[in-house]
Design a protein around this motif. Structure first.
Motif, PDB file in Angstrom:
ATOM      1  N   VAL A 195       0.826  -1.212   0.000  1.00  0.00           N
ATOM      2  CA  VAL A 195       0.000   0.000   0.000  1.00  0.00           C
ATOM      3  C   VAL A 195       0.858   1.260   0.000  1.00  0.00           C
ATOM      4  CG1 VAL A 195      -1.761   1.270   1.298  1.00  0.00           C
ATOM      5  CG2 VAL A 195      -1.892  -1.208   1.137  1.00  0.00           C
ATOM      6  N   TYR A 196       1.996   1.211   0.669  1.00  0.00           N
ATOM      7  CA  TYR A 196       2.809   2.409   0.857  1.00  0.00           C
ATOM      8  C   TYR A 196       3.778   2.659  -0.301  1.00  0.00           C
ATOM      9  CZ  TYR A 196       1.012   1.311   5.465  1.00  0.00           C
ATOM     10  OH  TYR A 196       0.183   0.989   6.508  1.00  0.00           O
ATOM     11  N   LYS A 263      14.960  -6.042   1.709  1.00  0.00           N
ATOM     12  CA  LYS A 263      14.543  -6.027   3.119  1.00  0.00           C
ATOM     13  C   LYS A 263      14.951  -4.724   3.794  1.00  0.00           C
ATOM     14  CE  LYS A 263      14.389 -11.022   3.644  1.00  0.00           C
ATOM     15  NZ  LYS A 263      14.800 -12.208   4.386  1.00  0.00           N
ATOM     16  N   TRP A 264      16.125  -4.251   3.480  1.00  0.00           N
ATOM     17  CA  TRP A 264      16.581  -2.986   4.048  1.00  0.00           C
ATOM     18  C   TRP A 264      15.693  -1.834   3.590  1.00  0.00           C
ATOM     19  CZ3 TRP A 264      20.426   0.630   1.498  1.00  0.00           C
ATOM     20  CH2 TRP A 264      20.736   1.694   2.354  1.00  0.00           C
ATOM     21  N   LEU A 265      15.344  -1.804   2.289  1.00  0.00           N
ATOM     22  CA  LEU A 265      14.489  -0.738   1.760  1.00  0.00           C
ATOM     23  C   LEU A 265      13.080  -0.807   2.353  1.00  0.00           C
ATOM     24  CD1 LEU A 265      15.537  -0.769  -2.009  1.00  0.00           C
ATOM     25  CD2 LEU A 265      16.141   0.922  -0.276  1.00  0.00           C
ATOM     26  N   THR A 271       9.655   2.524   8.427  1.00  0.00           N
ATOM     27  CA  THR A 271      10.057   3.506   9.449  1.00  0.00           C
ATOM     28  C   THR A 271       9.611   4.909   9.046  1.00  0.00           C
ATOM     29  OG1 THR A 271      12.003   2.143   9.883  1.00  0.00           O
ATOM     30  CG2 THR A 271      12.001   4.342  10.817  1.00  0.00           C
ATOM     31  N   LYS A 272       9.698   5.235   7.753  1.00  0.00           N
ATOM     32  CA  LYS A 272       9.228   6.539   7.281  1.00  0.00           C
ATOM     33  C   LYS A 272       7.721   6.693   7.467  1.00  0.00           C
ATOM     34  CE  LYS A 272      12.753   7.282   3.706  1.00  0.00           C
ATOM     35  NZ  LYS A 272      13.000   7.354   2.230  1.00  0.00           N
ATOM     36  N   THR A 278       6.116  -2.458  13.635  1.00  0.00           N
ATOM     37  CA  THR A 278       5.893  -3.465  12.588  1.00  0.00           C
ATOM     38  C   THR A 278       7.204  -3.830  11.900  1.00  0.00           C
ATOM     39  OG1 THR A 278       3.714  -2.487  12.209  1.00  0.00           O
ATOM     40  CG2 THR A 278       4.525  -4.010  10.549  1.00  0.00           C
ATOM     41  N   ALA A 279       8.019  -2.813  11.617  1.00  0.00           N
ATOM     42  CA  ALA A 279       9.314  -3.069  10.982  1.00  0.00           C
ATOM     43  C   ALA A 279      10.202  -3.925  11.884  1.00  0.00           C
ATOM     44  CB  ALA A 279      10.002  -1.742  10.654  1.00  0.00           C
TER      45      ALA A 279
END
Length: 331
Positions: A195-196, A263-265, A271-272, A278-279
């Motif tokens: 969604v994001y 995964k990092w992205l 986080t943004k 959740t992260a």
């Protein structure tokens, strides 16, 4: 299998995927998904083994139910809004039905039960098609409708998929089932960010396919279906087995390998969006997958003595016998 029949099935498979990916009308998208389902059935059941026939039957029933839900969702949306365009899905009930239908087609939790069983009942090459090519059209439909979907529902399903994909894969000894639960876990990572940032979902899927295809092809080359037989593969083709180890570690997400990037992205994007808890949860759940990837990599790069495999099988048999005896005494 007859070469002409195999060519027809594979051609129909890519035709159905192309129709679904390029269509803007719900009926055309549904038609492409149905062509995909009918094209893969002969490839699943080509060995004529009872387990393969069972897998083909399960796959047909599950995909037929998902296609019916998708068609019902699009008809409900057309009834209330007068729109058959895929990007104009606005009715809440239609969005819920579509999420359920695509989740069934992809194998997201809690609609994941069919996927490991079907992958176990078919060959590695057909399993490769099920884990990569056949997941692309449903993911495309999710990308086109991502702005209308419920983020809370998708996040819950994504975290559950990452958790179950990790937990269920811990105790598996069959390589095809391990790869099936690995696919479920990675689908959780794709769904949580859908969604994001839909483009990030697509990048994650591309990189997942890029890492999974060599793993399936390598396992098919060295004829490995169990962890016990994987430990003898190192002496056959050492360079290929070393590549398999790197691909498994990349799939686990270890830096500086390719699998770490998506995964990092995803964690950065969550986080943004102020979804730090959740992260954190999904990052910790990836450690479960890391365990069985490391176990696969370890089994692929060690050379056991000739009699050790028999000892391992005997130990597993004795363990099962002891568990049955304890259960009987308890009853």
């Amino acid at each position: 299998m007859n070469p002409q029949a195999k060519l027809l099935s594979i051609t129909s498979l890519f035709l159905g995927s192309t129709i679904t990916i390029t269509s803007s009308h719900w009926i055309m998208a549904w038609t492409g998904l149905e062509i995909n389902t009918l094209a893969i059935l002969p490839l699943i059941s080509k060995s004529h083994h009872p387990r393969a026939i069972e897998a083909a039957t399960k796959y047909f029933l599950v995909q037929a139910a998902a296609s019916a839900l998708l068609l019902f969702s699009s008809m409900t949306n057309a009834w209330y809004t007068g729109q058959w365009d895929i990007t104009q899905l606005t009715h809440p009930t239609s969005c819920l039905l579509l999420t359920t239908a695509i989740s069934i087609k992809l194998g997201l939790v809690p609609f994941h039960f069919w996927f490991p069983e079907i992958l176990q009942g078919t060959s590695l090459t057909t399993g490769l098609l099920l884990a990569t090519v056949l997941k692309f059209p449903p993911i495309t439909l999710l990308l086109l409708t991502s702005s209308s979907l419920n983020p809370t529902l998708l996040t819950a399903m994504a975290v559950a998929s990452a958790a179950l994909g990790g937990w269920a894969g811990l105790n598996q000894t069959q390589t095809r089932k391990i790869l099936a639960f690995s696919s479920i876990s990675h689908l959780g990572w794709m769904a949580i960010i859908l969604v994001y940032n839909p483009k990030l979902t697509l990048i994650t899927f591309y990189l997942y396919c890029l890492m999974t295809i060599p793993i399936f092809l390598t396992l098919d080359t060295i004829k490995t279906l169990k962890l016990t037989t994987m430990s003898t593969a190192w002496t056959k083709i050492p360079p290929l087995t070393a590549t398999l180890m790197l691909m498994l570690l990349s799939l686990a997400g270890l830096p500086p390998l390719t699998g770490f990037l998506p995964k990092w992205l995803i964690i950065q994007e969550l986080t943004k969006q102020e979804m730090t808890p959740t992260a954190t949860i999904i990052a910790l759940l990836s450690l479960l997958g890391l365990f069985f990837y490391l176990r696969l990599a370890y089994c692929a790069t060690i050379t056991l003595p000739p009699n050790s495999i028999n000892h391992m099988k005997q130990w597993q048999t004795n363990k099962s016998t002891k568990m049955l005896t304890t259960t009987f005494i308890t009853l």
